[in-house]
Design an enzyme around this catalytic site. Sequence first.
Site, PDB file in Angstrom:
ATOM      1  N   ARG A 263       0.846  -1.192   0.000  1.00  0.00           N
ATOM      2  CA  ARG A 263       0.000   0.000   0.000  1.00  0.00           C
ATOM      3  C   ARG A 263       0.887   1.250   0.000  1.00  0.00           C
ATOM      4  O   ARG A 263       1.865   1.334   0.739  1.00  0.00           O
ATOM      5  CB  ARG A 263      -0.921   0.019   1.233  1.00  0.00           C
ATOM      6  CG  ARG A 263      -2.137  -0.883   1.095  1.00  0.00           C
ATOM      7  CD  ARG A 263      -3.109  -0.301   0.063  1.00  0.00           C
ATOM      8  NE  ARG A 263      -4.205  -1.197  -0.259  1.00  0.00           N
ATOM      9  CZ  ARG A 263      -4.224  -2.049  -1.278  1.00  0.00           C
ATOM     10  NH1 ARG A 263      -3.173  -2.149  -2.066  1.00  0.00           N
ATOM     11  NH2 ARG A 263      -5.293  -2.783  -1.515  1.00  0.00           N
TER      12      ARG A 263
ATOM     13  N   HIS B  78       0.842   0.013 -10.156  1.00  0.00           N
ATOM     14  CA  HIS B  78      -0.056  -0.816  -9.326  1.00  0.00           C
ATOM     15  C   HIS B  78      -0.464  -2.083 -10.080  1.00  0.00           C
ATOM     16  O   HIS B  78      -1.646  -2.376 -10.289  1.00  0.00           O
ATOM     17  CB  HIS B  78      -1.294  -0.024  -8.906  1.00  0.00           C
ATOM     18  CG  HIS B  78      -1.934  -0.565  -7.650  1.00  0.00           C
ATOM     19  ND1 HIS B  78      -2.622   0.223  -6.763  1.00  0.00           N
ATOM     20  CD2 HIS B  78      -1.996  -1.825  -7.141  1.00  0.00           C
ATOM     21  CE1 HIS B  78      -3.079  -0.507  -5.766  1.00  0.00           C
ATOM     22  NE2 HIS B  78      -2.711  -1.764  -5.982  1.00  0.00           N
TER      23      HIS B  78
ATOM     24  N   GLU C 239      -2.943   7.846  -6.621  1.00  0.00           N
ATOM     25  CA  GLU C 239      -2.766   7.172  -7.906  1.00  0.00           C
ATOM     26  C   GLU C 239      -3.711   7.767  -8.950  1.00  0.00           C
ATOM     27  O   GLU C 239      -4.892   7.970  -8.655  1.00  0.00           O
ATOM     28  CB  GLU C 239      -3.013   5.665  -7.742  1.00  0.00           C
ATOM     29  CG  GLU C 239      -1.992   5.015  -6.806  1.00  0.00           C
ATOM     30  CD  GLU C 239      -2.228   3.512  -6.608  1.00  0.00           C
ATOM     31  OE1 GLU C 239      -3.208   2.981  -7.169  1.00  0.00           O
ATOM     32  OE2 GLU C 239      -1.440   2.888  -5.889  1.00  0.00           O
TER      33      GLU C 239
ATOM     34  N   ALA D 119      -1.804  -6.993  -8.654  1.00  0.00           N
ATOM     35  CA  ALA D 119      -2.902  -7.944  -8.852  1.00  0.00           C
ATOM     36  C   ALA D 119      -3.289  -8.077 -10.314  1.00  0.00           C
ATOM     37  O   ALA D 119      -4.298  -8.702 -10.635  1.00  0.00           O
ATOM     38  CB  ALA D 119      -4.121  -7.496  -8.041  1.00  0.00           C
TER      39      ALA D 119
END
Length: 530
Positions: free
Chosen positions: A229, A278, A258, A281
């Site tokens: 994070r 990012h 972001e 995932a």
Amino acid sequence: MKVLAADGISPKGIELLQKEFEVVVKDKLPAEELLEIIPDFDALIVRSASKVTAEVIARATKLKIIGRAGVGVDNIDIPAATAKGIIVINSPGGNTIAATEHTMAMMLAMSRNIPIANETMHKGEWNRKKYVGVELRGKTLGVIGMGRIGSGVAKRAMAFDMNVIAYDPYINEERAQALGVKVATFDEVIETADFITVHMPLTKDTKGMIAMDQMKKMKKGVRLVNCARGGIIDEADLAEALKQGIVTAAAIDVYTSEPPAEKGNPLLTAPNIVLTPHLGASTVEAQIGVSVDVAKGIIAALHGEPVATAVNMAPVSPQVMRVIAPYLTLAERLGGTVVGLAEGPIEKVEVTYNGEITEVNTGLLTTAVIKGILNPVMENEVNYVNAPGLAKERGIKVSERKEKEAEADNFTNLITVTVQAGGRELSVQGTLFGKKGRIVRINNFRVDVDPHARILVCPHINRPGVIGTVGTLLGGNGVNISAMQVGTTEEEGKNLMVLTVDNDIPPALLETVKALDGIFDAKLVNFYAI
């Protein structure tokens, strides 16, 4: 019911939801539009882009559940959702492998200067000597946070012959030994590791937990990774530490804001840093996994079933859920039964478990009991999220007790709900016969009653004509009796009649039965419908 899917949810999850509900897909959803349209929806799915603020939740008059297609939920105001009884769920395991592998990829890319070497190669340069890297073998990796992803990184790092030390306030020696890592203090990790990777949620305690003061204590040549994070590592301090050579290199996938370019993030101009947008995932498999997980959770929640991945209620493992799931409806009906019997407000609730069920966490079952007690008397919906808080607000003391031994009736498992209300103690017991729940005792009266949607309990004077009179009254008003039991009570001359009925009983009809002169003792009569 309507579901709003924002932020580019995988079609696999959308397809599951479309089989049950109307689904509106908004891949890019401005905050102003979310505020405008949210009152129309029963469920919302987001990733990290949409911010589900207290203002959004206040406008969400129909919203029952918010699903985060991923692990982190810091873009959702959980206290506001909880206060409104809105379930918040995530997918804690759906992207674990993707985030774990991305962390390892970032470590390798940073160690071997792969991004800059690739960039200069495309420019026609050949800089073999300039981009000499370091090996992972023999280095000490400090893992801060040993959840699913941290543990996965530790496992893979050991395959690279790294020594792993770990800081996590919740890990014990037994778990550490099973993982093959050494438990260390935060300061020990900071001061002795060659590589440091963080895998903690962003909270008031973890925000800025690695800042300039900590970086100055680190080993010369240290390399930092953050795929968890943004904000756990102070961005301005890290940029300065890279410029001064206090930190040799860093690899960052997450940012306090972001995209980072919108806020002029200092990391964008820092030397010796690998940046990705990012992507932790962002694998095909992970996006399918998290979307399917959350879709299944939303389907369960909108059908009134508990969700194991809810983050604003006690977590339940799949193994425990398999054991307790058959008892959830029974527990709620026992709560509804006892509140129907009570005269006056309930002051105290004790839920006792007997038998094999005591071997698992029964907290969710106790919550189901409280849900059943409060639902008949509350104006707003009571669910698995807000039930404990509502009970506390009303001064209801809730306790749980476990007794491994079965009671005298030798039921394999037994749930007993005992309440203090109006100066009296009342209790009901229930168990499963196969997969069907049954009420097996009301106070000291042994029964075998289906926990039906409508039950009448009628304590009465033991004399001829009682059963026929009640049956005639109900039948004459179109109320069908599906089952009935009659037996004696401990009080001489008093019997107890328990009926399950198939129709709603008008209040006027209940009052007529209560007023039957010479048959029912009005002080002992209790009617309830659940």
